[in-house]
Design a protein around this motif. Structure first.
Motif, PDB file in Angstrom:
ATOM      1  N   PRO A  54       6.669   3.095  -1.384  1.00 51.44           N
ATOM      2  CA  PRO A  54       7.127   1.682  -1.478  1.00 51.44           C
ATOM      3  C   PRO A  54       6.102   0.611  -1.940  1.00 51.44           C
ATOM      4  O   PRO A  54       6.266  -0.399  -2.300  1.00 51.44           O
ATOM      5  N   SER A  55       4.762   1.256  -2.256  1.00 50.51           N
ATOM      6  CA  SER A  55       3.702   0.401  -2.619  1.00 50.51           C
ATOM      7  C   SER A  55       3.266   0.744  -4.006  1.00 50.51           C
ATOM      8  O   SER A  55       2.716   1.671  -4.306  1.00 50.51           O
ATOM      9  N   PRO A 102       3.096  -0.406  -8.497  1.00 53.87           N
ATOM     10  CA  PRO A 102       3.282  -1.699  -9.307  1.00 53.87           C
ATOM     11  C   PRO A 102       4.412  -1.866  -9.877  1.00 53.87           C
ATOM     12  O   PRO A 102       4.768  -3.043 -10.348  1.00 53.87           O
ATOM     13  N   GLY A 161       8.121  -4.921  -5.804  1.00 54.88           N
ATOM     14  CA  GLY A 161       8.307  -5.132  -4.497  1.00 54.88           C
ATOM     15  C   GLY A 161       8.070  -3.684  -3.699  1.00 54.88           C
ATOM     16  O   GLY A 161       7.741  -2.868  -4.165  1.00 54.88           O
ATOM     17  N   VAL A 162       8.833  -3.998  -2.630  1.00 52.57           N
ATOM     18  CA  VAL A 162       8.704  -2.576  -1.776  1.00 52.57           C
ATOM     19  C   VAL A 162       9.944  -1.654  -1.732  1.00 52.57           C
ATOM     20  O   VAL A 162      10.485  -1.560  -0.682  1.00 52.57           O
ATOM     21  N   PHE A 176       3.618  -9.893 -20.425  1.00 50.06           N
ATOM     22  CA  PHE A 176       3.853 -10.392 -18.958  1.00 50.06           C
ATOM     23  C   PHE A 176       3.201 -11.598 -19.111  1.00 50.06           C
ATOM     24  O   PHE A 176       3.433 -12.611 -18.524  1.00 50.06           O
ATOM     25  N   MET A 200      -1.600  -5.800  -1.987  1.00 44.01           N
ATOM     26  CA  MET A 200      -0.545  -5.167  -1.254  1.00 44.01           C
ATOM     27  C   MET A 200       0.602  -6.371  -0.902  1.00 44.01           C
ATOM     28  O   MET A 200       1.095  -6.871  -0.048  1.00 44.01           O
ATOM     29  N   GLY A 201       1.333  -6.666  -2.065  1.00 41.39           N
ATOM     30  CA  GLY A 201       2.396  -7.593  -1.848  1.00 41.39           C
ATOM     31  C   GLY A 201       3.630  -7.294  -1.792  1.00 41.39           C
ATOM     32  O   GLY A 201       4.212  -6.297  -2.089  1.00 41.39           O
ATOM     33  N   THR A 202       4.224  -7.718  -0.398  1.00 36.39           N
ATOM     34  CA  THR A 202       5.261  -7.249  -0.092  1.00 36.39           C
ATOM     35  C   THR A 202       6.502  -8.300  -0.238  1.00 36.39           C
ATOM     36  O   THR A 202       7.779  -7.982  -0.370  1.00 36.39           O
ATOM     37  N   PHE A 218      -3.194 -14.137 -13.200  1.00 39.12           N
ATOM     38  CA  PHE A 218      -2.828 -14.648 -14.423  1.00 39.12           C
ATOM     39  C   PHE A 218      -3.575 -15.834 -15.164  1.00 39.12           C
ATOM     40  O   PHE A 218      -4.373 -16.627 -14.503  1.00 39.12           O
ATOM     41  N   PHE A 233      -4.056  -0.800  -8.660  1.00 40.48           N
ATOM     42  CA  PHE A 233      -3.215  -0.316  -7.471  1.00 40.48           C
ATOM     43  C   PHE A 233      -3.401   0.901  -7.135  1.00 40.48           C
ATOM     44  O   PHE A 233      -2.598   1.787  -7.282  1.00 40.48           O
ATOM     45  N   MET A 271       7.340  -1.291   7.160  1.00 32.62           N
ATOM     46  CA  MET A 271       6.228  -1.285   6.112  1.00 32.62           C
ATOM     47  C   MET A 271       4.951  -0.932   6.736  1.00 32.62           C
ATOM     48  O   MET A 271       4.184  -0.556   6.263  1.00 32.62           O
ATOM     49  N   VAL A 325       3.205   2.352   6.348  1.00 31.39           N
ATOM     50  CA  VAL A 325       2.612   2.300   4.999  1.00 31.39           C
ATOM     51  C   VAL A 325       1.379   1.571   4.821  1.00 31.39           C
ATOM     52  O   VAL A 325       0.509   2.084   3.961  1.00 31.39           O
ATOM     53  N   LEU A 328      -2.240   3.076   3.702  1.00 29.95           N
ATOM     54  CA  LEU A 328      -2.995   2.790   2.445  1.00 29.95           C
ATOM     55  C   LEU A 328      -4.348   2.337   2.651  1.00 29.95           C
ATOM     56  O   LEU A 328      -5.378   2.626   1.985  1.00 29.95           O
TER      57      LEU A 328
END
Lengths: 381, 186
Positions: A28-29, A31, A35-36, A142, B41-43, B55, B69, B87, B90, B94
């Protein structure tokens, strides 16, 4: 749920011995999963034979939380559903509340809602187009797309003080009137945004590599799109003419003149390009809405802080950037909703992934997932 | 020739001599603080601001913070967003895959304490510090990209106190907390 390695296919070959499917865990992680999301991919060499999305990594129980909040307190929760397009969930929820409590919204508020939601559509599509570029290896795209998005976010910030979670649309109207000079700066943005879109169209959608990555990949036929309940750009990319703004008109959309872009092939390229063409239409809708905007109240009279609608239920839906976003509310006469249910377009569109990804390369899996544009706040809720 | 404990001031100020005697700690801290590769680690929602921060307009690459990543190549994990019970394992795994030395930034109210999802819900972990050791907390729902940049710079100040001796902190290098930052002349 584990990887379920036991269910992989084992084939005996003529030369003797066996060949096994490879089971790969994406996410789930990751890029490219936006999201997850976790996808369990079964591979025959590099061809996906089965792709199974595992959702629920962002299940926050927003529908359950809503039962313990007053009607006004639920609005900030709806911001966090679809966090790429917060205005839509605000609006869909407020429409359901207004239907439940029989509130009539002033004209100016409706126009403001249309303006902010079309801006939100551009912002959300810029995110989708940009990440489609990043998924197929064009990170430059992007950056260009995010630059356009950032300018819209700046306008939102000036309007309601928040960059992402706006809490702008409230039951009965909107929270703030337009700041001074905002309209002029928005019109200037629309002008420059069209040029930006022209450039992206040439730079990305005209690019031979991007076309090669996206054309003919993840083809969805119009019949299947209807059968699976797809909506928004995913359905329209397949040639299904279905846009709630046109076909179940709400708010002031009947007074505005716009077209609904339709794709023909139903592949990733068409889904992406439909989003791009919708941004042109959104610019034109914003300009028309600004031209028709008249001074007046932005909030209906006599909406109490503590709404307690009569017992009953109400459903209302709007066309969000991802498709038909519906909110169903049940009231038992108390100041808190008895039940809230969100019909999430991202969830329905994500269900197409196993069908679309089958038979394609693993590297196409992320392109297909990106073209469905799921937001997991809304998928998992 | 100079004997310095805070190497960064000498090097950044351009006042260093041709030979600098320094301690291993100071050298390591200088290098680590200048090149913090971040594991994004963007959820949830905060991930959008995390992308925005890296950016064009905000561009936190210029602080040496590159989003990458792969946990095995990164130094700091930026936990951005709500962490659910599904989550949490996980994220913990990580984090364990990251090589030492490693730091954690909790970005946004959800990662700090559960935020808006603290009450009434059954599926949310109330803050990432229930599962990971957090170095910097950044409040906001979501925090602005500038807040994240400030968090990274503050993490750099924390790193300036680290020592290779376990459990030992260097003295004199620690400048947090700072308030009323105007006019301190640095």
């Amino acid at each position: 749920m584990g990887l379920d390695v036991e269910s992989r296919r084992v084939v005996e070959v003529e030369e003797g011995g066996t060949v096994e499917e490879l089971v790969v865990n994406v996410g789930p992680s990751h890029p490219s999963t936006h999201g997850v999301c976790r996808v369990i991919a079964h591979l025959d060499s590099e061809i996906v034979t089965k792709a199974e999305p595992v959702i629920g990594h962002l299940h926050r129980g927003i529908e359950k939380m809503a039962e313990n909040r007053t009607y006004l307190q639920v609005v900030p929760l709806t911001d966090r559903l679809d966090y790429v397009g917060s205005m839509y969930a605000n609006w869909a929820y407020c429409r359901a509340v207004e239907r439940l409590a029989s509130i009539r919204v002033p004209d100016r508020a409706e126009y403001l809602r249309v303006i902010v939601c079309e801006m939100q559509r551009i912002a959300s599509h810029m995110m989708a187009i940009g990440s489609a570029g990043a998924d197929s290896g064009a990170v430059t795209q992007f950056v260009y797309a995010f630059d356009q998005r950032e300018r819209i976010i700046e306008h939102f910030e000036e309007l309601c003080g928040a960059r992402l979670t706006y809490n702008y649309v409230r039951p009965g109207g909107v929270s703030h009137d337009l700041p001074e000079g905002w309209i002029e700066s928005l019109l200037a943005f629309c002008e420059s945004h069209r040029k930006g879109l022209d450039m992206m169209d040439k730079l990305f959608f005209g690019n031979v590599i991007a076309r090669g990555r996206m054309k003919g990949v993840g083809v969805l036929s119009a019949e299947e799109a209807v059968a699976w309940g797809a909506s928004g750009p995913v359905a329209r990319g397949s040639g299904v003419e279905w846009d709630l703004r046109k076909h179940d008109p709400y708010s002031v959309y009947p007074r505005l003149d716009f077209e609904v872009p339709i794709g023909s092939n139903g592949d990733c390229y068409d889904r992406g390009r439909v989003r791009l063409l919708e941004c042109y239409e959104s610019c034109s809708i914003i300009e028309q809405a600004i031209a028709q905007l008249e001074p007046g109240a932005i909030m209906a009279d006599g909406v109490p802080r503590l709404l307690a609608p009569l017992p009953g239920d109400a459903y209302d839906h709007i066309e969000s950037a991802r498709g038909s976003l519906g909110v169903y509310l049940v009231s038992d006469g108390s100041p808190r909703p008895y039940r809230m249910k969100v019909r999430s377009p991202a969830f329905c569109n994500l269900a197409l992934l196993p069908m679309l990804a089958e038979g394609h390369l693993l590297s196409d899996l992320v392109v297909i997932l990106g073209s469905l544009d799921p937001v997991f706040g809304e998928v998992d809720r | 020739m100079a004997i310095v404990d805070r190497l960064g001031e000498k090097l950044d100020g351009g006042r260093g001599g041709s030979v600098i005697l320094t301690s291993v700690d100071a050298l390591l801290d200088y290098c680590r603080g200048k090149s913090l590769w971040a594991m994004p680690m963007g959820t949830a929602c905060c991930a959008m601001e995390l992308i925005a921060a890296s950016f064009s307009k905000f561009d936190f690459d210029r602080h040496g913070t590159i989003p990458f990543f792969d946990p095995r190549h990164t130094d700091v994990m930026i936990v951005a967003g709500t962490i659910t019970h599904k989550m949490a394992p996980v994220i913990k795994r990580l984090y364990e895959q990251m090589a030492d030395p490693k730091w954690v930034i909790a970005m946004g109210n959800c990662a700090v304490s559960g935020g808006i999802f603290y009450y009434d819900t059954y599926s949310v972990v109330r803050g990432v510090d229930e599962i990971l050791p957090v170095d910097v907390h950044i409040a906001g729902c979501p925090p602005r990209p500038e807040s994240l940049q400030d968090g990274v710079l503050r993490l750099r100040e924390i790193i300036a106190t680290e020592s290779i001796a376990p459990g030992h902190k260097r003295k004199g290098a620690f400048t947090l907390p700072r308030d009323a930052a105007e006019g301190d002349g640095e």
